[in-house]
Design an enzyme around this catalytic site. Structure first.
Site, PDB file in Angstrom:
ATOM      1  N   CYS A  48       0.723  -1.274   0.098  1.00  0.00           N
ATOM      2  CA  CYS A  48      -0.061   0.075   0.010  1.00  0.00           C
ATOM      3  C   CYS A  48       0.709   1.195   0.103  1.00  0.00           C
ATOM      4  CB  CYS A  48      -1.023   0.020   1.193  1.00  0.00           C
ATOM      5  SG  CYS A  48      -0.142  -0.003   2.638  1.00  0.00           S
ATOM      6  N   CYS A 153      -4.199  -9.852   5.122  1.00  0.00           N
ATOM      7  CA  CYS A 153      -4.086 -10.762   4.290  1.00  0.00           C
ATOM      8  C   CYS A 153      -5.389 -10.926   3.502  1.00  0.00           C
ATOM      9  CB  CYS A 153      -3.799 -12.292   4.830  1.00  0.00           C
ATOM     10  SG  CYS A 153      -4.010 -13.460   3.963  1.00  0.00           S
ATOM     11  N   ASN A 314       7.460   9.641  10.788  1.00  0.00           N
ATOM     12  CA  ASN A 314       6.982   9.996   9.312  1.00  0.00           C
ATOM     13  C   ASN A 314       5.852   9.312   9.144  1.00  0.00           C
ATOM     14  OD1 ASN A 314       7.960  11.218   6.946  1.00  0.00           O
ATOM     15  ND2 ASN A 314       8.608   9.039   5.994  1.00  0.00           N
ATOM     16  N   GLU A1314     -14.915 -19.941  -5.627  1.00  0.00           N
ATOM     17  CA  GLU A1314     -15.723 -18.607  -5.705  1.00  0.00           C
ATOM     18  C   GLU A1314     -16.961 -19.007  -4.691  1.00  0.00           C
ATOM     19  OE1 GLU A1314     -15.861 -16.474  -9.680  1.00  0.00           O
ATOM     20  OE2 GLU A1314     -16.297 -18.582  -9.931  1.00  0.00           O
TER      21      GLU A1314
END
Length: 1382
Positions: A48, A153, A314, A1314
């Site tokens: 990311c 994950c 940061n 699926e």
């Protein structure tokens, strides 16, 4: 002095025990970029780029010269500037173990436990737990789950990851089995010392571990009559003596620097005003980083450069620079200023240095709490409770206390609590020091404070509390962990001794105003009042006046956020009453109310994974049916697995960055690339006119421009691409491209707008059985309802990635692409370049996840990239950043479902008319096919005699949506199940009874006249009902709900019937190529791509069985179009079915060719047969082909056989819901699935668990948000929340139905990738069941609308608690919503 004239200091740090020095490092370079590009350590991944996914996690170690200790911290390499690492030691996944030397126990256990599927997240998981173990070799499961909160994950469902890492715990592991006595490094199991049995052998969990053979570990082990997915026998022990030591040179360097600072301070006292010689400076093309080493130096820098930000962790400035293009010519990083880390204890409280990280703050306060009486630590304990919920461990390890405060985010977690606790800041500048109260006057505007630009916060004073003082904090967030808060609330109250009258009250909220908010009128009202219900009835009304969130407020969710301020205040009211009671004050606290302040359950409990044992007659060498570890699991865990962007950079390689539209509906007036071409390093800009071949992709008669040139139809549409020598230069060049637009009127974004304006793609689809219109006249009840289902981002961990290499002759190109469909990518590149397909070879090693999102858009991106390579004659790489990927590639189709249903008093549904409107976006892509699959599944598991479905793809000005796991089925059945839930609500009957009475049974016929047998569907339902103990738990849930007022539990059982194979018959084919080499090793190539679903592993199993050789003999290198041509996509849960048969066919051919040799040498070995065959000139290479089922669908006749067979399953879920906040926890999930005879139970169960949790994300938390102008607002894990460890069911049980062979697929197996995603809706309907129980307390009975996803906002508001009911429905303000309601 200019930046280029300044001398850059030498950077010195260690990586994996090796010294790294660099005097030419650009300070903008992150550690991740340095590791991957400079050191070629590609194990750490970029998921990311913003510290939100954990894929880049590494361990950073530092030496503390004060305590003489070494600290080990897990950090996000994508955020950590490499220049901050001077004097540090970094350990990456490559540094702890490899297949070339030895693997580390952490790497071994996640691999053996099947916790690595696509593997892209695995190195980050490994390094998080590795760092934990370096600090705590004997963690608890709570330690492990908290450690993994910052790691995401998308594949596994987390259960196997926790299962593997639980073996490091001394407590019971996540599957309920205690660890063996030698699992954590003990030399011997107790059996080795003369005991007959291991301490776990007789009902105490798994038996002791004895065998570390990898092949045995992969076969499944039987313990107490049940098979285990992985063998805990012989796990590598955790041995601290084998870890890398901290480099002694860095210790000496730190000590020398410390001595130099002391001498410098002595010189300062004598009047020497020189700048400290130890100060470091690093200078780059666009800016500098300076590292002062003392307060005086820091203040001097800040006074000279007041605009320069101070950067410690940061975690704020980094993302702003990376994603928003903010440029700071100078950054001051005071990480070496000792005074920022000082801790000073006083009788009044503790001064904590502002530079301390949030993790360090936890340790500091934890130690303080141990040394003080409870009444003095109320604030400290509130902070300790709150801190673990802020971000992930990696962020807390570097984010500073001071930075968190001065960032002044309106939804800050800490500022409300620090302000409520009467904290104060010590602020210093060259003008002196002062103390600044942290209160409402500190925050003066959005992210603005009273601090001056030259001010530095040195420390924060956190006071002790007084007797009779109570402090609490609360938060609600889109996800339970690692998520920015929606609303935070912090409250402090002081009473007199044994009194219920307030003497002081302090309340602060975050997330409900541009600044941290103190509700003044509320605090004034509470001061001096008695702490009782009557007082708080007034408080809630006044609080509504204090909190002003009119419609259109930034952040949206106005009603929800307002309700949260009330709910959190109510929780504080109850918390205080409970505390007063414990203090001896006579108060009455209702047991029913107490549920409002009890935490939701969070402890993982025993889970089961049950599968069928292979027959006793099956050869030990035959791997089919055994839980074989994923073939790449170990290399994925060691970071050695190669993904597309891990390929080495080649000479002259360029990087491509896309320029996309900022308007949703506009004409392009001008594209000015002049400034872009002037950017250093930029080589060219690729435009529409540069495409030598086809400039469009055509689907279903609709054209889609590869690069827009006259008009744009969505924000994110690709217009041109900049290629440069580096990614940084390409990004700067892309930012310099200037585009002028002319907006076009009336853009369409929502489905309602599309329906109103009839903006549809053609054709529409309709299917009907029976006579629906007539049937409505024969039923007892008719009900109409609707549900909206939001879209979903694929969020594959590896973003779109590709590398195109011109070979240099005959227009030949090699394309390394992360794609599910290599042949289509090859075809598109060839068409785009106007060359034959035989000049293009597409290679796919593996994908870091795909889920349907790496087919059409990937081919378009690869085509554009190939144009860049063609034009420049140089290799071109393109790897999208997460935000770009989410903006450009689309996702799952949002759907609006409307239904009219007719049913009888007993719940039997006689007629249903269902309409589906899908938001296709700006191009058709695969939307028509999605609509067709929606139509084919409108019956799901139910036999409705009269059924009509109508579906249409709506054309809007949003990025085009595309294929996604389930391909429309999850939306299709969701509407049907919502309809059934409404039927049950109308009748006042349990939903499961309505489902049972309508379910298919025995030989049946679908609404498109396809025959099937529903026996296994019924078996799954009845087995799940028994396994889940549904009836008893349902009764317990009802009893729980009667006792609890603010907590409710809900249960749901949901079935599925899912069609397997492509409806387009030509896609049901596959080919394979199998080579046998002279040494007996076998190379298999096939058309499937490995993306975590384990297809390569299964193909190895097929080859092993058919050739009668060990798995270790079989290898699969990659999928490529030059070995197996004309492949079909890896999709539709058909990859194993098709490619398995092709591999089987090729292996059978080879084995038959060897038959004469085998007969001649019946006692020979495989190797001897192969060698003999070579000398007999017998071909040792064979192709295999599979001609799949001739599926078809005639839409005019509304009948056909679009599938080869059906996969069946049932899920039962129980949730506990916090009605005040909308938060929930999945307590238990039981899934029973018919997948025939599993080829690999560990892979299949992994697919089941991963798909289920992805479905949970779809239906309960993943929410794409667009601005009113069509701009995607959720472009990364900080805004878009996929399920994390905390979202996995606390008990997660999967059972594969035994003895159910499937004659239609290889080895009687079934496709599984699926179907189970939809069963995640069982959590949604369990939530809806809990909401219904809450509504009954408000006398709200019957159907109600709850759209998907059931976010905390929707869930909380649907509960209709007294707090949501008292919020005015009209609060004025802007009528334009902040986010679009899609």
């Amino acid at each position: 002095m200019s930046t280029t004239e300044k001398q850059t200091d030498m950077l010195c740090f260690y990586v994996n025990g090796k010294k790294v020095t660099d005097q030419h490092v650009d300070p903008e370079t992150t550690l991740l970029s340095y590791l991957r590009d400079k050191l070629r350590l590609t194990g750490s991944k970029s998921g990311c780029g913003g510290g939100g996914c954990g894929a880049c996690t590494v361990m950073m170690s530092r030496y503390d010269v004060i305590t003489k200790t070494i600290s080990h911290l897990s950090v996000n390499a994508c955020l950590l500037p490499v220049v901050q690492l001077h004097g540090a030691a970094v350990t990456t996944v490559e540094g702890i173990g490899s297949t070339k030397t030895r693997i580390h126990p952490v790497q071994e256990r996640i691999a053996l436990a099947h916790g690595s599927q696509c593997g892209f997240c695995t190195p980050g998981m490994v390094m998080s737990v590795y760092t934990l173990l370096r600090n705590n070799p004997h963690p608890t499961m709570e330690d492990i789950t908290l450690t993994l909160a910052g790691n995401l994950c998308r594949c596994t469902g987390y259960r196997p990851i926790l299962d593997g890492f639980s073996t490091f715990c001394q407590e019971s592991s996540s599957n309920g089995n205690a660890d063996c006595c030698r699992a954590n490094g003990n030399a011997d199991c107790c059996r080795a010392n003369g005991n007959a049995d291991c301490c776990r052998a007789n009902g105490n969990g798994d038996s002791g571990q004895a065998n570390g053979n990898a092949d045995f570990c992969q076969k499944g082990t039987e313990y107490n009559g049940a098979l285990d997915l992985f063998d805990r026998d012989g796990l590598l022990p955790l041995d601290e003596t084998q870890e890398l030591i901290f480099p002694p040179e860095l210790i000496l360097m730190s000590e020398a620097q410390s001595q130099a600072r002391q001498e410098f301070h002595a010189d300062r006292q004598e009047g020497d005003r020189q700048v400290h010689a130890d100060r470091q400076e690093f200078h780059g093309d666009r800016g500098s980083w300076v590292f002062p080493v003392c307060v005086e130096d820091l203040l001097h820098l800040k006074s000279t450069h007041p605009e320069a930000p101070l950067v410690l962790g940061n975690t704020n400035i980094g993302p702003e620079m990376k994603f928003k293009g903010v440029l700071h010519p100078l950054i001051i990083s005071p990480i070496r200023v000792k005074e920022l880390y000082d801790i000073t204890h006083t009788p009044q409280g503790v001064w904590v240095g502002a530079g301390n990280s949030l993790s360090a703050m936890q340790c500091i306060l934890g130690n303080v709490v141990k040394s003080l009486p409870d009444h003095e630590t109320e604030l400290y304990r509130a902070l300790l409770k709150h801190l673990p919920s802020i971000a992930g461990v990696q962020i807390r390890n570097v984010a500073s206390l001071g930075g968190n405060i001065v960032s002044a985010f309106p939804n800050s977690d800490l500022n409300p609590l620090l302000a409520a606790g009467n904290c104060k800041l010590k602020v210093v500048s060259t003008g002196g020091s002062r103390e600044v109260p942290l209160n409402e006057d500190f925050f003066v505007g959005f992210r603005k404070t009273v601090l001056k630009p030259e001010d530095v916060v040195l420390s924060v004073f956190i006071p002790r509390t007084r007797k009779w003082e109570i402090v609490r904090s609360y938060r609600q967030a889109p996800r339970k962990e690692n998520a920015l808060a929606t609303v935070t609330g912090a409250m402090r109250v002081l009473f007199g001794p044994l009194s219920m009258v307030t003497e002081e009250i302090s309340v602060y909220y975050g997330g409900v105003a541009p600044t941290t908010l103190r509700p003044r009128m509320t605090c004034d009202l509470l001061t001096g009042r008695r702490w009782e219900e009557q007082t708080f009835r007034e408080v809630y009304q006044v609080l509504l006046q204090d909190v002003d969130l009119p419609p259109g407020s930034p952040g949206g969710m106005e009603t929800f956020r307002t309700s949260l301020t009330l709910s959190l205040m109510f929780s504080f009211y109850l918390d205080v009453l409970t505390a007063l009671k414990h203090m001896g004050v006579a108060v009455d606290v209702s047991p029913a109310d107490c549920s409002a302040i009890e935490p939701l359950p969070r402890t993982f409990t025993p889970s089961l994974q049950e599968f069928q044992k292979v027959p006793d007659t099956q050869s030990e060498q035959d791997p089919v049916g055994r839980p074989i570890m994923h073939r790449s699991a170990v290399s994925q865990a060691t970071g050695e697995a190669v993904y597309c962007d891990d390929l080495p950079h080649t000479s002259g390689e360029l990087f491509m960055v896309l320029v996309t539209s900022t308007r949703a509906h506009a004409k392009i007036i001008e594209v000015n690339v002049t400034e872009a071409l002037r950017v250093p390093g930029v080589v060219d800009v690729i435009r529409h006119s540069d495409i030598p071949g086809r400039k469009v992709r055509t689907m279903f008669g609709y054209h889609e421009d590869l690069l827009a040139h006259t008009q744009v139809s969505c924000v994110g549409q690709m217009i041109c691409a900049v290629v440069a020598d580096t990614k940084a230069h390409a990004k700067r060049g892309a930012a310099a491209v200037k585009i002028r637009y002319e907006d076009l009127p009336n853009p369409i974004f929502t489905l309602e707008e599309a329906i109103e304006r009839k903006s549809f793609f053609e054709p529409h689809r309709t299917i009907e059985r029976g006579n629906v219109t007539e049937a409505f006249h024969t039923v007892h009840h008719v009900y109409e309802g609707q549900i909206a289902i939001g879209g979903q981002e694929h969020f594959y961990m590896e973003t779109q990635s590709m590398l195109i290499l011109p070979v240099g002759e005959d227009n030949e190109f090699k394309a390394y692409v992360s794609t599910q469909y290599p042949a289509y990518t090859q075809e598109c590149i060839a068409e785009t370049l106007a060359i034959p397909s035989n000049r293009v070879s597409v290679h796919v090693k593996r994908l870091g996840g795909a889920f349907g999102g790496k087919v059409t858009k990937t081919a378009i991106l690869a085509s554009i990239c190939s144009v860049a390579a063609y034009k420049t004659s140089r290799p071109v790489r393109c790897v999208l950043e997460r935000g770009e990927d989410m903006l450009i590639t689309g996702g799952r189709h949002p759907v609006l479902g409307k239904y009219k249903v007719g049913f009888m008093n007993d719940g039997r549904i006689q007629a249903a008319d269902i309409q589906y409107f899908t938001n296709a976006g700006n191009t058709i892509d695969e939307s028509l096919l999605v609509v067709e699959k929606i139509m084919l599944h409108i019956d799901s598991a139910y036999n409705i005699p009269h059924l009509r479905g109508r579906g249409v793809a709506c054309r809007t000005h949003l990025p085009s949506n595309t294929a996604f796991r389930g391909f429309g089925v999850p939306q299709s059945i969701m509407v049907l199940e919502n309809m059934i839930t409404d039927v049950a609500a109308v009748l006042g009957r349990p939903a499961h009874e309505v489902r049972e009475v309508n379910m298919y049974s025995g030989p049946s016929l679908t609404h498109y006249k396809m025959e099937f047998d529903a026996d296994n569907l019924q078996k799954c339902w009845s087995e799940c009902k028994v396994r889940s103990d549904y009836e008893a738990r349902r009764l317990a849930t009802e009893q729980f709900n009667q006792r609890q007022l603010w907590r409710k539990r809900g249960m749901a059982m949901i079935p599925i019937k899912y069609g397997i194979a492509f409806g387009e018959s030509f896609l049901n084919q596959a080919a394979a190529l199998v080579h046998v080499y002279k040494d007996g090793s076998v190379l298999v190539s096939h058309g499937g791509t490995e993306m975590g679903q384990g297809v390569h592993t299964k193909m190895q199993q097929v080859a092993s069985r058919e050739l009668h050789i060990p798995l270790s003999k079989v290898y699969i290198s990659e999928t490529s179009t030059n070995t197996v041509p004309n492949t079909c996509p890896s999709a539709a849960s058909f990859g194993t079915d098709a490619n398995g048969m092709a591999v089987k066919n090729a292996c059978e051919t080879l084995y038959q060719r060897l038959e004469p040799i085998r007969k001649q040498k019946p006692k020979g070995t495989w190797e001897s047969w192969v060698d003999a065959a070579f000398f007999e000139k017998i071909s040792l290479s064979a192709t295999g082909f599979y001609r799949g089922p001739d599926c078809y669908m005639n839409w005019e006749q509304m009948q056909g056989q679009p599938y080869a067979y059906f996969t069946y399953g049932t899920a039962c879920c129980e949730v506990e819901l916090d009605c005040l906040t909308g938060d929930y926890r999945t307590l238990r999930t039981d899934i029973v699935v018919d997948i025939g005879r599993s080829i690999n139970p560990s892979v299949d169960i992994g697919q089941i668990e991963g798909a289920f949790l992805q479905g949970v994300g779809l239906y309960t938390m993943e929410e794409l948000r667009f601005s009113p102008d069509g701009v995607l607002l959720t472009r990364g894990p900080s805004q878009y929340k996929i399920p994390a460890v905390c979202d996995a069911p606390l008990s997660f049980n999967v059972y594969l139905l035994p003895d159910v062979p499937n004659p239609h697929a290889i080895y009687s197996s079934k496709g599984i990738g699926e179907p189970i995603l939809f069963l995640g809706s069982a959590v949604f309907y369990a939530i809806k069941d809990a909401v219904a129980a809450a509504r009954r307390h408000s006398s709200l009975i019957g159907p109600f609308r709850l759209d998907s996803p059931a976010t905390p906002e929707r869930t909380c508001l649907a509960c209709q608690t007294p707090f949501t009911q008292i919020i005015p429905t009209s609060r004025g303000g802007c009528s334009k919503p902040w986010p679009l309601n899609l």
